[in-house]
Motif scaffolding. Structure first.
Motif, mmCIF file in Angstrom:
data_model
loop_
_atom_site.group_PDB
_atom_site.id
_atom_site.type_symbol
_atom_site.label_atom_id
_atom_site.label_comp_id
_atom_site.label_asym_id
_atom_site.label_seq_id
_atom_site.Cartn_x
_atom_site.Cartn_y
_atom_site.Cartn_z
ATOM 1 N N GLY A 162 0.769 -1.241 0.000
ATOM 2 C CA GLY A 162 0.000 0.000 0.000
ATOM 3 C C GLY A 162 0.796 1.284 0.000
ATOM 4 N N ALA A 163 2.112 1.219 -0.209
ATOM 5 C CA ALA A 163 2.917 2.443 -0.256
ATOM 6 C C ALA A 163 2.568 3.263 -1.499
ATOM 7 C CB ALA A 163 4.401 2.096 -0.259
ATOM 8 N N ASP A 164 2.533 4.580 -1.341
ATOM 9 C CA ASP A 164 2.303 5.466 -2.479
ATOM 10 C C ASP A 164 3.601 5.795 -3.196
ATOM 11 O OD1 ASP A 164 -0.693 6.653 -2.367
ATOM 12 O OD2 ASP A 164 0.017 6.234 -0.355
ATOM 13 N N ASP A 165 4.692 5.797 -2.447
ATOM 14 C CA ASP A 165 5.993 6.094 -3.022
ATOM 15 C C ASP A 165 7.050 5.594 -2.049
ATOM 16 O OD1 ASP A 165 7.905 6.986 -4.764
ATOM 17 O OD2 ASP A 165 7.346 9.098 -4.656
ATOM 18 N N TYR A 166 8.305 5.658 -2.455
ATOM 19 C CA TYR A 166 9.379 5.225 -1.582
ATOM 20 C C TYR A 166 10.636 6.024 -1.881
ATOM 21 C CZ TYR A 166 11.180 2.749 -5.649
ATOM 22 O OH TYR A 166 11.658 2.457 -6.894
ATOM 23 N N VAL A 167 11.496 6.134 -0.876
ATOM 24 C CA VAL A 167 12.823 6.707 -1.059
ATOM 25 C C VAL A 167 13.818 5.733 -0.449
ATOM 26 C CG1 VAL A 167 12.162 9.140 -1.123
ATOM 27 C CG2 VAL A 167 12.555 8.042 1.076
ATOM 28 N N THR A 168 14.949 5.585 -1.092
ATOM 29 C CA THR A 168 15.965 4.669 -0.576
ATOM 30 C C THR A 168 17.028 5.462 0.169
ATOM 31 O OG1 THR A 168 17.087 4.754 -2.727
ATOM 32 C CG2 THR A 168 15.607 2.903 -2.328
ATOM 33 N N LYS A 169 17.411 4.933 1.311
ATOM 34 C CA LYS A 169 18.424 5.587 2.149
ATOM 35 C C LYS A 169 19.811 5.354 1.570
ATOM 36 C CE LYS A 169 15.806 5.137 6.451
ATOM 37 N NZ LYS A 169 15.812 4.605 7.827
ATOM 38 N N PRO A 170 20.698 6.344 1.738
ATOM 39 C CA PRO A 170 20.461 7.680 2.305
ATOM 40 C C PRO A 170 19.828 8.613 1.269
ATOM 41 C CG PRO A 170 22.741 7.481 1.635
ATOM 42 C CD PRO A 170 22.116 6.134 1.376
ATOM 43 N N PHE A 171 19.106 9.613 1.732
ATOM 44 C CA PHE A 171 18.495 10.577 0.831
ATOM 45 C C PHE A 171 18.630 11.974 1.440
ATOM 46 C CE2 PHE A 171 15.234 8.638 3.508
ATOM 47 C CZ PHE A 171 14.708 9.740 4.168
ATOM 48 N N SER A 172 18.535 12.983 0.597
ATOM 49 C CA SER A 172 18.688 14.365 1.052
ATOM 50 C C SER A 172 17.337 14.936 1.451
ATOM 51 C CB SER A 172 19.288 15.219 -0.063
ATOM 52 O OG SER A 172 18.365 15.335 -1.141
ATOM 53 N N GLY A 173 17.392 16.052 2.183
ATOM 54 C CA GLY A 173 16.162 16.737 2.538
ATOM 55 C C GLY A 173 15.413 17.219 1.316
ATOM 56 N N GLY A 174 16.171 17.710 0.312
ATOM 57 C CA GLY A 174 15.534 18.165 -0.921
ATOM 58 C C GLY A 174 14.822 17.049 -1.653
ATOM 59 N N HIS A 175 15.416 15.854 -1.623
ATOM 60 C CA HIS A 175 14.819 14.703 -2.291
ATOM 61 C C HIS A 175 13.484 14.335 -1.657
ATOM 62 C CE1 HIS A 175 15.550 10.341 -3.934
ATOM 63 N NE2 HIS A 175 14.353 10.808 -4.221
#
Length: 228
Positions: free
Chosen positions: A94-107
């Motif tokens: 059910g995730a709408d999106d994902y980010v993979t670590k590490p990531f920036s604040g801007g990302h």
């Protein structure tokens, strides 16, 4: 400005993210456990959730599934997992999106803006109902029925189905779906579209080999048709 529930047990990461989100004008509710997050989702109704998977009390993927039983709040998963199987499992949960670590604040801020733009599409502009054969979609209530029976769809499945149903007879490319439904154009991630189309086919009682509503036009995209 949005009320964002940040579910992250690493205090350093939580503090850095809270600062970045607050500086961008959002109100942040940081918590370190899934149980706390589930309570806040039901009681405070945040606009968006950022969910870390490595939580101390409940596995993040399980927490996401629990969250989906009580709310359709947009969820961005923060994960160190990068394999295709892991990402598909997250989307399925059910995730709408994902980010993979590490990531920036801007990302993460860019991802939040994209998800909120879609979630906040004014319901007043949506039609009362869209009918395609025995399929009835009610965008304002975010409900869909097939032969009078409700379809259990994730937020993203519903958005994809509605976008296609509004364009019956038109071939829609994967890139267009990524741009218009996800509000993103991530090169190489159009496979996400294929996964969601596969899930929708299953719930509509069809297969790629024997389609009824969703027809693939090889090399071009997918088209919604009225089977009647």
């Amino acid at each position: 400005m949005a009320l964002i529930l940040l579910v992250e047990d690493d205090r350093n990461i939580a503090a850095a993210l809270t600062r970045a989100l607050s500086d961008a004008g959002h109100v942040v509710r940081p918590v370190g456990q899934a149980a706390q997050a589930l309570k806040i989702v039901t009681q405070e109704r945040p606009d968006l959730v950022i969910l870390d998977l490595g939580l101390p009390d409940i596995d993040g993927t399980d927490a996401l599934r629990m969250m989906r039983t009580v709310s359709d709040v947009p969820v961005i998963v923060a994960t160190a997992r990068r394999s295709e199987a892991d990402i598909i499992a997250l989307l399925s949960a059910g995730a709408d999106d994902y980010v993979t670590k590490p990531f920036s604040g801007g990302h993460i801020l860019a991802r939040i803006s994209a998800v909120l733009r879609r979630a906040r599409t004014t319901t007043e502009q949506a039609p009362n109902a869209i009918t395609v054969g025995e399929l009835v979609i009610k965008p304002r209530q975010r409900r869909a029925e097939l032969r009078g029976e409700p379809l259990q769809l994730t937020r993203r499945e519903f958005d994809v189905l509605t976008y296609l149903a509004e364009r019956v007879g038109q071939v829609i490319s994967r890139r267009e779906l990524m741009n218009q439904v996800w509000n993103q154009a991530r090169i190489g991630e159009e496979q996400t579209i294929d996964v969601h189309i596969s899930w929708l086919r299953r719930k509509l009682g069809e297969t790629a080999a024997k389609p009824r509503f969703l027809h693939t036009v090889r090399g071009v995209g997918v088209m919604m048709v009225d089977p009647q």
